[in-house]
Design a protein around this motif. Structure first.
Motif, PDB file in Angstrom:
ATOM      1  N   MET A   1      61.585   6.083   8.796  1.00  0.00           N
ATOM      2  CA  MET A   1      61.534   7.804   9.081  1.00  0.00           C
ATOM      3  C   MET A   1      62.918   8.148   9.278  1.00  0.00           C
ATOM      4  SD  MET A   1      59.252  10.122   9.649  1.00  0.00           S
ATOM      5  CE  MET A   1      57.618   9.227  10.118  1.00  0.00           C
ATOM      6  N   HIS A   2      63.153   9.361   8.236  1.00  0.00           N
ATOM      7  CA  HIS A   2      64.511   9.704   8.459  1.00  0.00           C
ATOM      8  C   HIS A   2      64.826  10.937   9.358  1.00  0.00           C
ATOM      9  CE1 HIS A   2      65.923   7.552   4.872  1.00  0.00           C
ATOM     10  NE2 HIS A   2      64.629   7.745   4.436  1.00  0.00           N
ATOM     11  N   ASN A   3      65.764  10.829  10.365  1.00  0.00           N
ATOM     12  CA  ASN A   3      66.109  11.898  11.317  1.00  0.00           C
ATOM     13  C   ASN A   3      64.674  12.305  12.010  1.00  0.00           C
ATOM     14  OD1 ASN A   3      68.666  11.879  10.330  1.00  0.00           O
ATOM     15  ND2 ASN A   3      68.117  13.132   8.790  1.00  0.00           N
ATOM     16  N   ALA A   4      64.195  11.176  12.737  1.00  0.00           N
ATOM     17  CA  ALA A   4      62.796  11.502  13.216  1.00  0.00           C
ATOM     18  C   ALA A   4      62.880  12.753  14.414  1.00  0.00           C
ATOM     19  CB  ALA A   4      62.211  10.220  13.847  1.00  0.00           C
TER      20      ALA A   4
ATOM     21  N   VAL B   1      49.239   4.633  23.787  1.00  0.00           N
ATOM     22  CA  VAL B   1      49.407   5.737  23.376  1.00  0.00           C
ATOM     23  C   VAL B   1      50.168   6.004  22.139  1.00  0.00           C
ATOM     24  CG1 VAL B   1      49.358   6.869  25.560  1.00  0.00           C
ATOM     25  CG2 VAL B   1      51.594   6.080  24.772  1.00  0.00           C
ATOM     26  N   SER B   2      50.876   4.675  21.664  1.00  0.00           N
ATOM     27  CA  SER B   2      51.665   4.281  20.570  1.00  0.00           C
ATOM     28  C   SER B   2      50.717   3.922  19.174  1.00  0.00           C
ATOM     29  CB  SER B   2      52.890   3.495  20.569  1.00  0.00           C
ATOM     30  OG  SER B   2      52.320   2.275  20.984  1.00  0.00           O
ATOM     31  N   LEU B   3      49.391   3.757  19.495  1.00  0.00           N
ATOM     32  CA  LEU B   3      48.500   3.162  18.231  1.00  0.00           C
ATOM     33  C   LEU B   3      47.454   3.976  18.072  1.00  0.00           C
ATOM     34  CD1 LEU B   3      47.553   0.807  16.882  1.00  0.00           C
ATOM     35  CD2 LEU B   3      45.983   0.318  18.926  1.00  0.00           C
ATOM     36  N   PHE B   4      47.450   4.097  16.848  1.00  0.00           N
ATOM     37  CA  PHE B   4      46.503   5.013  16.238  1.00  0.00           C
ATOM     38  C   PHE B   4      45.680   4.277  15.077  1.00  0.00           C
ATOM     39  CE2 PHE B   4      49.905   7.649  17.285  1.00  0.00           C
ATOM     40  CZ  PHE B   4      49.599   8.648  17.646  1.00  0.00           C
ATOM     41  N   HIS B   5      44.404   4.522  14.953  1.00  0.00           N
ATOM     42  CA  HIS B   5      43.434   3.757  13.975  1.00  0.00           C
ATOM     43  C   HIS B   5      42.523   4.737  13.175  1.00  0.00           C
ATOM     44  CE1 HIS B   5      40.096   4.153  17.056  1.00  0.00           C
ATOM     45  NE2 HIS B   5      40.962   4.169  17.952  1.00  0.00           N
ATOM     46  N   TYR B   6      42.221   4.376  12.089  1.00  0.00           N
ATOM     47  CA  TYR B   6      41.395   5.260  11.018  1.00  0.00           C
ATOM     48  C   TYR B   6      40.344   4.539  10.525  1.00  0.00           C
ATOM     49  CZ  TYR B   6      40.687   8.361   7.278  1.00  0.00           C
ATOM     50  OH  TYR B   6      39.890   9.228   6.334  1.00  0.00           O
ATOM     51  N   THR B   7      38.983   4.969  10.461  1.00  0.00           N
ATOM     52  CA  THR B   7      37.956   4.204   9.849  1.00  0.00           C
ATOM     53  C   THR B   7      37.336   4.959   8.755  1.00  0.00           C
ATOM     54  OG1 THR B   7      37.884   3.267  12.231  1.00  0.00           O
ATOM     55  CG2 THR B   7      35.738   3.144  10.306  1.00  0.00           C
ATOM     56  N   ALA B   8      36.986   4.240   7.645  1.00  0.00           N
ATOM     57  CA  ALA B   8      36.274   5.267   6.735  1.00  0.00           C
ATOM     58  C   ALA B   8      35.446   3.848   6.008  1.00  0.00           C
ATOM     59  CB  ALA B   8      37.273   5.543   5.563  1.00  0.00           C
ATOM     60  N   GLY B   9      34.042   3.962   6.560  1.00  0.00           N
ATOM     61  CA  GLY B   9      33.218   2.819   6.132  1.00  0.00           C
ATOM     62  C   GLY B   9      33.595   1.839   6.747  1.00  0.00           C
TER      63      GLY B   9
ATOM     64  N   ARG C   1      39.539  -0.141   7.403  1.00  0.00           N
ATOM     65  CA  ARG C   1      40.405   0.313   8.785  1.00  0.00           C
ATOM     66  C   ARG C   1      41.699   0.149   8.343  1.00  0.00           C
ATOM     67  NH1 ARG C   1      37.309  -1.320  13.244  1.00  0.00           N
ATOM     68  NH2 ARG C   1      38.954   0.116  14.388  1.00  0.00           N
ATOM     69  N   VAL C   2      42.413   1.128   9.202  1.00  0.00           N
ATOM     70  CA  VAL C   2      44.070   1.314   9.041  1.00  0.00           C
ATOM     71  C   VAL C   2      44.369   1.382  10.517  1.00  0.00           C
ATOM     72  CG1 VAL C   2      45.761   2.695   8.325  1.00  0.00           C
ATOM     73  CG2 VAL C   2      43.873   2.389   6.658  1.00  0.00           C
ATOM     74  N   PHE C   3      45.437   0.737  10.845  1.00  0.00           N
ATOM     75  CA  PHE C   3      45.871   1.141  12.116  1.00  0.00           C
ATOM     76  C   PHE C   3      47.336   1.265  12.042  1.00  0.00           C
ATOM     77  CE2 PHE C   3      42.788  -2.476  12.213  1.00  0.00           C
ATOM     78  CZ  PHE C   3      42.020  -1.943  13.221  1.00  0.00           C
ATOM     79  N   LEU C   4      47.983   2.202  12.807  1.00  0.00           N
ATOM     80  CA  LEU C   4      49.219   2.817  12.879  1.00  0.00           C
ATOM     81  C   LEU C   4      49.968   2.591  14.373  1.00  0.00           C
ATOM     82  CD1 LEU C   4      50.569   5.737  10.665  1.00  0.00           C
ATOM     83  CD2 LEU C   4      51.243   5.407  13.166  1.00  0.00           C
ATOM     84  N   LEU C   5      50.961   1.867  14.252  1.00  0.00           N
ATOM     85  CA  LEU C   5      51.853   1.680  15.329  1.00  0.00           C
ATOM     86  C   LEU C   5      53.136   2.320  15.607  1.00  0.00           C
ATOM     87  CD1 LEU C   5      51.189   0.161  18.057  1.00  0.00           C
ATOM     88  CD2 LEU C   5      52.733  -1.775  17.041  1.00  0.00           C
ATOM     89  N   VAL C   6      53.549   3.175  16.453  1.00  0.00           N
ATOM     90  CA  VAL C   6      54.669   3.938  16.401  1.00  0.00           C
ATOM     91  C   VAL C   6      55.855   3.406  17.297  1.00  0.00           C
ATOM     92  CG1 VAL C   6      55.717   6.216  16.588  1.00  0.00           C
ATOM     93  CG2 VAL C   6      53.405   6.130  15.752  1.00  0.00           C
ATOM     94  N   TYR C   7      56.883   3.072  16.989  1.00  0.00           N
ATOM     95  CA  TYR C   7      57.808   2.935  18.032  1.00  0.00           C
ATOM     96  C   TYR C   7      59.102   3.749  17.518  1.00  0.00           C
ATOM     97  CZ  TYR C   7      61.170   0.167  20.766  1.00  0.00           C
ATOM     98  OH  TYR C   7      62.183   0.057  21.574  1.00  0.00           O
ATOM     99  N   VAL C   8      59.147   4.934  18.355  1.00  0.00           N
ATOM    100  CA  VAL C   8      60.280   5.846  18.285  1.00  0.00           C
ATOM    101  C   VAL C   8      60.265   6.471  16.622  1.00  0.00           C
ATOM    102  CG1 VAL C   8      62.591   6.367  18.716  1.00  0.00           C
ATOM    103  CG2 VAL C   8      61.697   4.718  19.954  1.00  0.00           C
ATOM    104  N   ASP C   9      61.094   5.993  16.050  1.00  0.00           N
ATOM    105  CA  ASP C   9      61.132   6.486  14.613  1.00  0.00           C
ATOM    106  C   ASP C   9      60.630   5.399  13.569  1.00  0.00           C
ATOM    107  OD1 ASP C   9      63.482   5.109  14.889  1.00  0.00           O
ATOM    108  OD2 ASP C   9      64.736   6.464  13.898  1.00  0.00           O
TER     109      ASP C   9
END
Length: 399
Positions: free
Chosen positions: A1-4, A68-76, A79-87
């Motif tokens: 992520m550029h210039n977060a 709080v830094s973890l997000f998840h997406y489900t479609a059938g 599954r997609v998991f997204l983990l954020v650490y600052v930028d």
């Protein structure tokens, strides 16, 4: 992520002096009213995360209630998991096309760069090994050795001597900042090197006033790091997703305050996912009490792990198994007869006993020679240390 942080929108009213070279000559006393966050603002991290959070929610992601830094997406079945650490963001899932679509959505709002599979993330390198992966911090270890001036030091096979006892008569170390810098770096190294946890935890206890004796302990750890540069944490596919944990304590092990050291290792299937080595906050009056305090610590950690797996739909439904090498602590989990003798550990007693009584946990006895958490509580001889290190999935990557 550029210039977060520059992507964050400010909800508060913040003014800034005109930057040098861009002053308005006709209004030199005017100030700038910031619409977006800047690096250095206290509001910047929160503003950036809020904007990212709101965008992910709008695209269908669900925020984790456990992390709080973890997000998840489900479609059938995808599954997609997204983990954020600052930028820094890592995204993974079981559907390549869905991953690509989510990346395109993210790129419409934020300027990002897709680096492909996570080969190097937060100083952790992912290497293929025997059908699984090895998490390695070799580059980070080499950098620590350079900062300490020990690139050419003689390697050792264990990070701590069995017979060494730290005394309080040693001279203060002449460069405490260097001590804190190196030990702080070693703390981050334990992310992929659980075999260093006990030695590094002991070093952290002397941050406020290190001595020459303590610096000698640091150099021994660095010599061990030098000899194990190719080692990392192995992750492999597993047939069973059951959770089991080993925990142990070394009663009154500190010669200065007689507090005990406790440690645990939590496995998801065959993979080590959580571990700890820490001095207990209070003095235990018996080995059973020290063991029971360690049991309470690992129970809290396993409860968190189970909650996270349930939220993500990855929990097998089987109750976790906790392995203890102290019969007194094992009996104490289910036998209320011991309650009268242990009023001073009443909170830990009720917390663990409720978990066992409800069937959420199963506490079993394991012999001391099979207790994997032994490596987190005390210095060990080389054969014992090497055997436990291998069982914790800390292995070498072939050159």
């Amino acid at each position: 992520m550029h210039n977060a942080f520059l992507n964050g929108h400010l909800d508060e009213t913040v003014y800034m002096k005109q930057p040098p070279g861009y002053e308005d000559s006709s209004h030199p006393d005017y100030v700038c009213h910031l619409q977006r966050s800047l690096y250095g603002l206290k509001q910047a991290p929160r503003a950036w995360f809020k904007r990212l959070h709101d965008f992910l929610i709008s695209t269908g992601f669900l925020p984790s209630k456990i992390d709080v830094s973890l997000f998840h997406y489900t479609a059938g079945d995808s599954r997609v998991f997204l983990l954020v650490y600052v930028d820094d963001i890592i995204m993974m899932g079981n559907d390549t096309s869905l991953l690509d679509m989510m990346l395109r959505r993210l790129s419409t709002t934020f300027k990002i760069r897709d680096l492909g599979p996570p080969g190097f993330f937060l100083s952790i390198e992912t290497l293929a090994l025997d059908g699984g992966y090895l998490l390695s911090q070799k580059r980070y270890m080499v950098d620590i050795l350079k900062r300490a001036g020990m690139t050419d030091c003689k390697p050792l096979m264990t990070p701590a001597a069995v017979s060494h006892v730290t005394t309080s008569v040693s001279q203060p170390f002449d460069n405490p900042t260097q001590y804190r810098r190196i030990v702080g770096a070693l703390q981050y190294l334990t992310i992929t090197r659980p075999d260093l946890s006990f030695a590094v935890n002991r070093l952290c206890q002397y941050m406020h006033s290190p001595t020459d004796d303590h610096w000698g302990l640091v150099k021994r750890v660095l010599r061990y790091v030098k000899g194990t540069l190719h080692y990392g944490l192995r992750l492999t596919p597993f047939a069973s997703s059951a959770i089991h944990a080993f925990f142990d304590s070394d009663w009154a092990s500190c010669p200065l305050d007689r507090k005990s050291t406790s440690g645990y290792a939590v496995f998801h299937g065959s993979n080590l996912i959580s571990w700890l080595s820490r001095k207990q906050r209070t003095v235990a009056r018996s080995s059973t009490e020290a063991e029971y305090k360690a049991l309470a610590d690992v129970s809290a950690e396993v409860t968190w792990v189970v909650s996270l797996l349930r939220e993500l739909g990855l929990h097998s439904g089987q109750p976790p198994t906790l392995w203890c090498d102290n019969l007194g602590a094992t009996y104490l989990c289910a036998n209320p007869v011991f309650h009268a003798r242990t009023k001073h550990v009443e909170i830990d007693f009720h917390f663990v006993r409720d978990k066992v009584a409800s069937g959420e946990f199963v506490v079993n006895f394991v012999s001391t020679k099979d207790q994997l958490a032994d490596i987190f509580t005390k210095p060990l001889p080389r054969p014992r240390f090497t055997a436990l290190r291998t069982k914790l999935n800390v292995v070498a990557h072939p050159p």
